[in-house]
Write a protein that holds these residues in place. Structure first.
Motif, short mmCIF file in Angstrom:
data_model
loop_
_atom_site.label_atom_id
_atom_site.label_comp_id
_atom_site.label_asym_id
_atom_site.label_seq_id
_atom_site.Cartn_x
_atom_site.Cartn_y
_atom_site.Cartn_z
N ARG A 158 15.52 70.84 53.46
CA ARG A 158 15.41 70.91 52.00
C ARG A 158 14.05 71.48 51.56
O ARG A 158 13.96 72.13 50.51
N SER A 181 19.33 77.55 54.18
CA SER A 181 20.66 77.16 53.73
C SER A 181 21.43 76.39 54.79
O SER A 181 22.59 76.01 54.56
N GLY A 182 20.83 76.20 55.97
CA GLY A 182 21.53 75.47 57.02
C GLY A 182 20.90 75.68 58.37
O GLY A 182 19.81 76.26 58.50
N ARG A 192 22.40 72.13 46.17
CA ARG A 192 21.70 73.41 46.29
C ARG A 192 21.89 74.01 47.68
O ARG A 192 22.24 75.18 47.82
N ILE A 193 21.68 73.21 48.73
CA ILE A 193 21.76 73.72 50.10
C ILE A 193 23.18 74.10 50.46
O ILE A 193 23.44 75.12 51.10
N ASN A 231 25.46 75.02 48.44
CA ASN A 231 25.97 76.03 47.51
C ASN A 231 27.24 75.55 46.80
O ASN A 231 28.22 76.27 46.66
N ARG A 256 29.69 73.83 55.73
CA ARG A 256 28.91 74.67 54.82
C ARG A 256 27.51 74.98 55.36
O ARG A 256 26.97 76.06 55.06
N ILE A 257 26.93 74.06 56.13
CA ILE A 257 25.50 74.21 56.46
C ILE A 257 25.20 74.29 57.95
O ILE A 257 24.04 74.36 58.34
N PRO A 297 24.98 84.10 57.19
CA PRO A 297 25.06 83.73 55.77
C PRO A 297 25.43 84.91 54.88
O PRO A 297 26.20 84.76 53.91
N LYS A 353 26.73 83.63 51.59
CA LYS A 353 25.89 82.47 51.34
C LYS A 353 24.46 82.93 51.08
O LYS A 353 24.00 83.91 51.68
N GLY A 374 20.28 82.82 51.18
CA GLY A 374 19.25 82.35 52.09
C GLY A 374 19.51 82.66 53.55
O GLY A 374 20.26 83.57 53.91
N TYR A 402 19.49 80.78 57.83
CA TYR A 402 19.70 79.56 58.60
C TYR A 402 18.56 79.40 59.61
O TYR A 402 18.03 80.39 60.11
#
Length: 416
Positions: A31, A36-37, A79-80, A82, A98-99, A188, A193, A195, A197
């Motif tokens: 965070r 994003s993951g 947020r992370i 999405n 998702r992450i 991503p 997505k 950002g 990873y």
């Protein structure tokens, strides 16, 4: 202001610490970093599977805290992950999809068992799992090398030399690192997505200390959740996580013998980590504590282990083990200066950037120390030959009275 009732202190078991500590650390790093993951090269072995289980635990903790009304965790997760239109994570597997990317980077040396174990674990956690063959990339590099030199290296089982065998293993390992970072930056974008990873590493503290890893392979990552955790503790964690995290495939992963799967599998040959290292993970854990916590050099470690292992190993056998460890510890020290930043739950780390600022270039022959050990072996063998049988004499033969480190005289615990 009135005093509150006494709070009941909850002491976590070592297995719970491995799950919750790195899990919270990963979430905080995720965070804060703006990523994003996570992306993890998942081999189906104990180390990478432990990291995958920790990420799965992180996802479970996020969903649990949202259910408990933590608005900060909820906002960060939206947020992370999405999420849009007022949605937020309510299921850990959906959130993981998702992450969290997991990638099995198989080669002709990979077994069907490890491939299946990686897929089964990914399904249980909920990660977006990919199966990638690296054989084409390996072949392209070897063809380039053959064009440049006119030679093509062979594995040892196929008649090649040790140099060829090691080179072929390192090519596979380093390709996986390059592919991991490529996928972490571009997947991503492929899936629309935002950002980037973060790539997760999965080398444990024992392998870092021994240098049993390829420099700039999958041990080179953005962060490493298990960099201070021993193999013994990780195996206990896998057994715990199979039950308490609900990832039952971890039982089979924990039971499988550790192997890098970088050499061809033959009917009469199978690559095993402990055979390659020339020592067991249990022994390596003891070496690490003596070297890093008690600051033992070769001679003091030999004396200490004569005391610890005197009932099962002769002084000559202990000497051989100590020399073998310090040989590889010293020639691989350069790897410890570039280790991936790790979560630290142990009382020591092999990492040299922050934890050990001594020189990293040693004389790998250790001429003075090893000759001193040889003298002690002769002395101890001579005492046994002359029939010293009193309790005091047996203590001397096992190393007591020769400067054994008192603080390290007990067997080290495997727990955190």
């Amino acid at each position: 202001m009135s005093l509150s009732s006494p709070l009941k202190i909850n002491y976590h078991s070592p297995e719970e610490e491995i799950a919750f500590g790195p899990g919270c650390w990963l979430w905080d790093y995720l965070r804060r970093s703006g990523a994003s993951g996570f992306l993890l090269p998942l081999s189906g072995g104990a180390d990478s599977s432990s990291v995958a289980a920790i990420v799965g635990c992180m996802c479970q903790l996020v969903v649990k805290e949202i259910e408990n009304g933590d608005e900060q965790v909820k906002a960060d997760a939206i947020r992370i992950g999405n999420y849009t239109d007022g949605q937020f994570p309510t299921d850990s597997k959906e959130f993981a999809k998702r992450i969290f990317y997991t990638v099995f980077m198989g080669s002709e040396n990979s077994s069907k068992d490890t491939k299946k174990r990686a897929k089964d674990l990914a399904d249980e956690i909920g990660s977006w799992h990919l199966d990638v063959s690296i054989d084409g990339v390996v072949s392209a590099l070897l063809t380039l090398f053959q064009t440049l030199t006119g030679k093509r290296p062979r594995y040892k089982v196929d008649g090649g030399s040790n140099i060829e065998n090691l080179g072929l293993q390192n090519i596979q390992a380093r390709i996986r690192m390059v592919l991991a970072f490529m996928l972490a930056s571009l997947l991503p974008w492929v899936h629309n997505k935002p950002g980037f990873y973060l790539v997760l590493g999965s080398s444990n503290v024992d392998e870092g200390l021994r240098g049993y890893l390829t420099k700039y392979d999958c041990s080179s990552a953005d962060i490493n959740p298990i960099g201070s955790i021993s193999k013994q503790d990780l195996r206990a964690f896998l057994r715990w996580a199979a039950v308490h995290l609900g990832y039952s495939s971890l039982e089979e992963i924990e039971a499988a013998p550790p192997t890098a799967e970088l050499e061809p599998i033959r009917s009469n040959y199978s690559q095993l980590d402990e055979v390659d290292m020339g020592m067991t993970y249990e022994e390596l854990s003891v070496y690490g504590r003596l070297r890093k916590i008690f600051r033992c050099g070769p001679v003091s470690m030999f004396k200490n282990l004569c005391y610890r292992w005197g009932s099962r190993s002769s002084p000559l056998e202990v000497a051989d083990k100590v020399k073998h460890f310090f040989k590889y510890y010293s020639i691989n020290r350069h790897k410890m200066t570039v280790m991936t930043p790790s979560y630290h739950a142990e009382s020591y780390s092999p990492e040299d950037n922050r934890f050990d600022l001594r020189q990293f270039l040693y004389n790998a022959r250790w001429p003075y120390q090893f000759s001193k050990i040889d003298e002690l072996v002769k002395e101890l063998d001579g005492e046994v030959a002359f029939g010293e049988t009193s309790d005091q004499d047996r203590s001397r033969a096992n190393g007591v009275g020769m400067g054994v480190v008192a603080a390290g005289s007990g067997d080290p615990k495997s727990g955190l």
